[in-house]
Structure formats: C-alpha cells, structure tokens
Design a protein around this motif. Structure first.
Motif, PDB file in Angstrom:
ATOM      1  N   PRO A 146    -105.467  33.154 -27.514  1.00  0.00           N
ATOM      2  CA  PRO A 146    -104.775  32.186 -28.373  1.00  0.00           C
ATOM      3  C   PRO A 146    -103.954  32.797 -29.501  1.00  0.00           C
ATOM      4  O   PRO A 146    -102.793  32.403 -29.713  1.00  0.00           O
ATOM      5  N   LYS A 147    -104.500  33.750 -30.227  1.00  0.00           N
ATOM      6  CA  LYS A 147    -103.751  34.334 -31.346  1.00  0.00           C
ATOM      7  C   LYS A 147    -102.539  35.118 -30.855  1.00  0.00           C
ATOM      8  O   LYS A 147    -101.465  35.065 -31.465  1.00  0.00           O
ATOM      9  N   GLN A 148    -102.696  35.815 -29.747  1.00  0.00           N
ATOM     10  CA  GLN A 148    -101.557  36.533 -29.180  1.00  0.00           C
ATOM     11  C   GLN A 148    -100.501  35.553 -28.670  1.00  0.00           C
ATOM     12  O   GLN A 148     -99.298  35.806 -28.802  1.00  0.00           O
ATOM     13  N   ALA A 149    -100.956  34.440 -28.099  1.00  0.00           N
ATOM     14  CA  ALA A 149    -100.015  33.435 -27.603  1.00  0.00           C
ATOM     15  C   ALA A 149     -99.208  32.843 -28.751  1.00  0.00           C
ATOM     16  O   ALA A 149     -97.988  32.639 -28.641  1.00  0.00           O
ATOM     17  N   LEU A 150     -99.867  32.540 -29.871  1.00  0.00           N
ATOM     18  CA  LEU A 150     -99.153  32.001 -31.026  1.00  0.00           C
ATOM     19  C   LEU A 150     -98.190  33.034 -31.593  1.00  0.00           C
ATOM     20  O   LEU A 150     -97.055  32.711 -31.951  1.00  0.00           O
ATOM     21  N   ARG A 151     -98.625  34.293 -31.662  1.00  0.00           N
ATOM     22  CA  ARG A 151     -97.744  35.355 -32.157  1.00  0.00           C
ATOM     23  C   ARG A 151     -96.498  35.469 -31.295  1.00  0.00           C
ATOM     24  O   ARG A 151     -95.380  35.624 -31.802  1.00  0.00           O
ATOM     25  N   GLN A 152     -96.684  35.360 -29.984  1.00  0.00           N
ATOM     26  CA  GLN A 152     -95.545  35.437 -29.064  1.00  0.00           C
ATOM     27  C   GLN A 152     -94.612  34.256 -29.256  1.00  0.00           C
ATOM     28  O   GLN A 152     -93.380  34.403 -29.230  1.00  0.00           O
ATOM     29  N   LEU A 153     -95.173  33.068 -29.451  1.00  0.00           N
ATOM     30  CA  LEU A 153     -94.353  31.888 -29.690  1.00  0.00           C
ATOM     31  C   LEU A 153     -93.489  32.062 -30.933  1.00  0.00           C
ATOM     32  O   LEU A 153     -92.287  31.791 -30.921  1.00  0.00           O
ATOM     33  N   ILE A 154     -94.117  32.502 -32.006  1.00  0.00           N
ATOM     34  CA  ILE A 154     -93.397  32.671 -33.269  1.00  0.00           C
ATOM     35  C   ILE A 154     -92.278  33.698 -33.126  1.00  0.00           C
ATOM     36  O   ILE A 154     -91.137  33.478 -33.550  1.00  0.00           O
TER      37      ILE A 154
ATOM     38  N   ARG B  53     -87.534  24.629 -19.635  1.00  0.00           N
ATOM     39  CA  ARG B  53     -87.460  25.759 -20.559  1.00  0.00           C
ATOM     40  C   ARG B  53     -88.857  26.069 -21.083  1.00  0.00           C
ATOM     41  O   ARG B  53     -89.600  25.170 -21.486  1.00  0.00           O
ATOM     42  N   VAL B  54     -89.212  27.354 -21.058  1.00  0.00           N
ATOM     43  CA  VAL B  54     -90.546  27.782 -21.486  1.00  0.00           C
ATOM     44  C   VAL B  54     -90.388  28.888 -22.516  1.00  0.00           C
ATOM     45  O   VAL B  54     -89.579  29.806 -22.346  1.00  0.00           O
ATOM     46  N   ILE B  55     -91.162  28.811 -23.583  1.00  0.00           N
ATOM     47  CA  ILE B  55     -91.125  29.816 -24.624  1.00  0.00           C
ATOM     48  C   ILE B  55     -92.436  30.597 -24.636  1.00  0.00           C
ATOM     49  O   ILE B  55     -93.501  30.045 -24.366  1.00  0.00           O
ATOM     50  N   GLY B  56     -92.348  31.889 -24.876  1.00  0.00           N
ATOM     51  CA  GLY B  56     -93.521  32.749 -24.843  1.00  0.00           C
ATOM     52  C   GLY B  56     -93.789  33.321 -23.470  1.00  0.00           C
ATOM     53  O   GLY B  56     -94.765  34.043 -23.263  1.00  0.00           O
TER      54      GLY B  56
ATOM     55  N   LYS C  38    -108.216  25.687 -35.547  1.00  0.00           N
ATOM     56  CA  LYS C  38    -108.626  26.042 -36.902  1.00  0.00           C
ATOM     57  C   LYS C  38    -108.384  27.522 -37.191  1.00  0.00           C
ATOM     58  O   LYS C  38    -108.085  27.898 -38.332  1.00  0.00           O
ATOM     59  N   GLN C  39    -108.469  28.343 -36.160  1.00  0.00           N
ATOM     60  CA  GLN C  39    -108.192  29.772 -36.328  1.00  0.00           C
ATOM     61  C   GLN C  39    -106.695  30.057 -36.431  1.00  0.00           C
ATOM     62  O   GLN C  39    -106.280  31.026 -37.082  1.00  0.00           O
ATOM     63  N   LEU C  40    -105.883  29.196 -35.815  1.00  0.00           N
ATOM     64  CA  LEU C  40    -104.437  29.443 -35.774  1.00  0.00           C
ATOM     65  C   LEU C  40    -103.708  28.918 -37.006  1.00  0.00           C
ATOM     66  O   LEU C  40    -102.662  29.457 -37.379  1.00  0.00           O
ATOM     67  N   GLN C  41    -104.227  27.880 -37.611  1.00  0.00           N
ATOM     68  CA  GLN C  41    -103.540  27.280 -38.756  1.00  0.00           C
ATOM     69  C   GLN C  41    -103.257  28.279 -39.882  1.00  0.00           C
ATOM     70  O   GLN C  41    -102.150  28.298 -40.422  1.00  0.00           O
ATOM     71  N   PRO C  42    -104.217  29.127 -40.274  1.00  0.00           N
ATOM     72  CA  PRO C  42    -103.914  30.106 -41.341  1.00  0.00           C
ATOM     73  C   PRO C  42    -102.765  31.042 -40.983  1.00  0.00           C
ATOM     74  O   PRO C  42    -101.963  31.412 -41.842  1.00  0.00           O
ATOM     75  N   LEU C  43    -102.660  31.419 -39.699  1.00  0.00           N
ATOM     76  CA  LEU C  43    -101.559  32.288 -39.276  1.00  0.00           C
ATOM     77  C   LEU C  43    -100.228  31.580 -39.420  1.00  0.00           C
ATOM     78  O   LEU C  43     -99.245  32.159 -39.905  1.00  0.00           O
TER      79      LEU C  43
END
Length: 313
Positions: free
Chosen positions: A107-115, A305-308, A21-26
């Motif tokens: 989590p937020k840093q992980a999503l930022r890295q993925l993007i 293959r791994v991303i992030g 729920k915190q990641l969806q807005p990002l």
C-alpha cells in the motif's frame, strides 16, 4: 490534477481501514489535496466514481482502496471517462488488478507511485473489457469475465459468512479452496457454444470459459499467461471435458500457467466473444456476480487510463 480515494471498509474484513489510516499522514506530509469517500453498501463505489467523473472536467485520479471488487465498481463507474485515471491501493484478498497492470503491491509503495506519477504526468492507456449479460446489459471489466465452475465458486465464496471470518486472520483465500474441493463433486459441466470473431466452437460438458484482459484471476492464477492489458485482444481459456480429479491438478498448475499444456484446455484470442450455455450457468466479472446464461464480451483498445501502472513486456 484532482485526487479522489474510494475506500471500501469491508475489504478483507476491515484491513482497508487500517491501511487508509497509515496512508493519510503520507498524503498530508506531501501536501496532497484530496477527497476520500467511504462506501457503505455494494454498488456505491460505482455510483460515487460515476458522479466524480460526471462532475469533474479537469484531469482526475480515482484510486480504489480495497480489492478487485472495489476496483470493479470504480472502473464501471468512471473507467470510460477520458479525463479520469484509475488507481489502486491494494487492500483486498485477490488483488489481481494490481498484478495484471503491474502496480506496486504494498500500500505505501502504491501510494508513493501514484503521487510520483501524478507529478510527472505518467498516465498510461490500457484496454478496457466490455460485456453484456441478461443481468448486466452494459458492464465493463478490468481483469476477466467467465462462466461455469469458477464463477460458481466465486459466487458461493462471496456469499459465505466464513470469508469475512477468515479474512480477519489473512486467510480469506482459503474459502475458495474449500468450496472448490467441496463442489468439485457436485457441479455438473454444461455444453458451451463459443463464438470468437465470427468463428464458432462447441464444447461438450465444459467446466468453464474465461475471457481475460491480462494473465491473472482468482488471486494470482495465470489463467491466460500470454495476455497483456494493452495488446488490444481478449484471451479466451476454455476447460473442456475433464475428469474431476484432473480439475484439482488444473487449479494447481494454473498458478504458473502449466494448465495450458493440458489437452482439455483450449486457448483463443479475439476482439469479440460470445458464450452460450445449454443450461444456465453463473457468470462472474472480475470475480463479482454478473448473472447467468449467455454473455457477450468485446475489447475497447486503450479504453481505460491507469495511473501507477507499468506497460506490458
């Protein structure tokens, strides 16, 4: 690049739901087009990941939102597809995949890295572990497999109703400590025959044998300190006959790798490993139950293959 998230709502007793729920807005602010799937039962993450891998032909990212169990299912479902990159938003108890592959731990840093890595095309190849047991004839692992006392503790803790209750307060890892102390005086070590790249070794009354793809297991324990997820090798750690009180010392020193200096601990490296036990003992794969008895493991160099992630040192 296609973006998929597989969310395990049971991870850490629902913590993954709050994280998502915190990641969806990002994701929405970044204009990321994605699809999210929620698992409802054990094994469904593997089925979803495999279906995504089979139906997609373009470069695809499948990110697990959960812990090592969720990652294990995603890797077993889609880790072998050459067009699929595996990612992880850590939301579990142990999160050893995140440690071993050098992903962001928040989590937020992980999503930022993925993007960011998707935008810059930064996808790295790492080794993929494969294994076969009587219960799992064709399995893969990202972190480690093993048999013996540690697999017994993992099986007992995962089946305990207390794990979920403790996870509500962020104390889920304590359940492993409880069963470690309780079963230390119940568990009976067994004789193990281990073959590493054709070389045979025998251990009387061994406590456990772990085959690692990177250093970490059990929530940050450095069971194989010299292992790297891209070195093309499996790292085998065997704990031979040892007084019960010393097992407690081992599980303390293993967090910084000090256990490797104990005379009862033997280390091997190789590409193919087979473990046979004189009596049936539990087997774990990435902390998940993988049956009992004999297990074979081999490494598929650069097979995932791994991303992030970040490359090894």
């Amino acid at each position: 690049m296609n973006f998929y998230f597989i969310i395990n709502p049971a991870a850490k007793n629902g913590r993954s739901v709050l994280i998502w729920k915190q990641l969806q807005p990002l994701l929405d602010r970044e204009g990321i087009i994605y699809q999210a799937y929620w698992t409802t039962r054990k094994g469904e993450g593997k089925e979803i990941a495999r279906r995504i891998g089979e139906e997609s032909v373009e470069p695809t990212v499948i990110a697990a939102v959960g812990g090592d169990g969720t990652v294990h299912e995603v890797v077993n479902g889609a880790g072998s597809f050459p067009h699929v990159a595996i990612g992880c938003i850590p939301a579990g108890t142990g999160n050893d995949f995140v440690r071993g592959f050098r992903l962001a731990r928040k989590p937020k840093q992980a999503l930022r890295q993925l993007i960011d890595d998707v935008r810059f095309g930064k996808v790295l190849a790492f080794d993929l572990g494969r294994f076969a047991s009587r219960a799992v004839p064709d399995g893969v692992f990202a972190n480690s497999i093993g048999c013996g006392f540690d697999a017994h503790i993992a099986r007992t803790a995962n089946r305990s109703k207390w794990k979920g209750r403790l996870n509500r307060f962020g104390l889920g890892s304590l359940i492993y400590v409880f069963y470690l102390v309780r079963d230390l005086f119940r568990y009976q070590p067994v004789d193990l025959d281990i073959c590493v790249d054709g070389q045979n070794y025998s251990f009387l009354k061994a406590w456990m044998a772990t085959v690692s793809n990177h250093p970490y297991y059990g929530g940050g324990m450095r069971i194989a300190p010299s292992a790297q997820a891209d070195d093309g090798l499996l790292h085998v750690t065997v704990v031979g006959p040892m007084p019960r009180w010393k097992i407690l010392a081992l599980f303390l020193t293993v967090f910084w790798g000090g256990h490797v200096r104990m005379k009862e601990v033997c280390l091997f490296t190789g590409r193919n490993v087979c473990i046979r036990s004189a009596a049936p003992v539990p087997i774990h794969a990435d902390g998940e139950d993988a049956g009992e008895g004999e297990v074979s493991a081999w490494i598929e160099a650069k097979g995932m293959r791994v991303i992030g992630a970040e490359p090894g040192e």
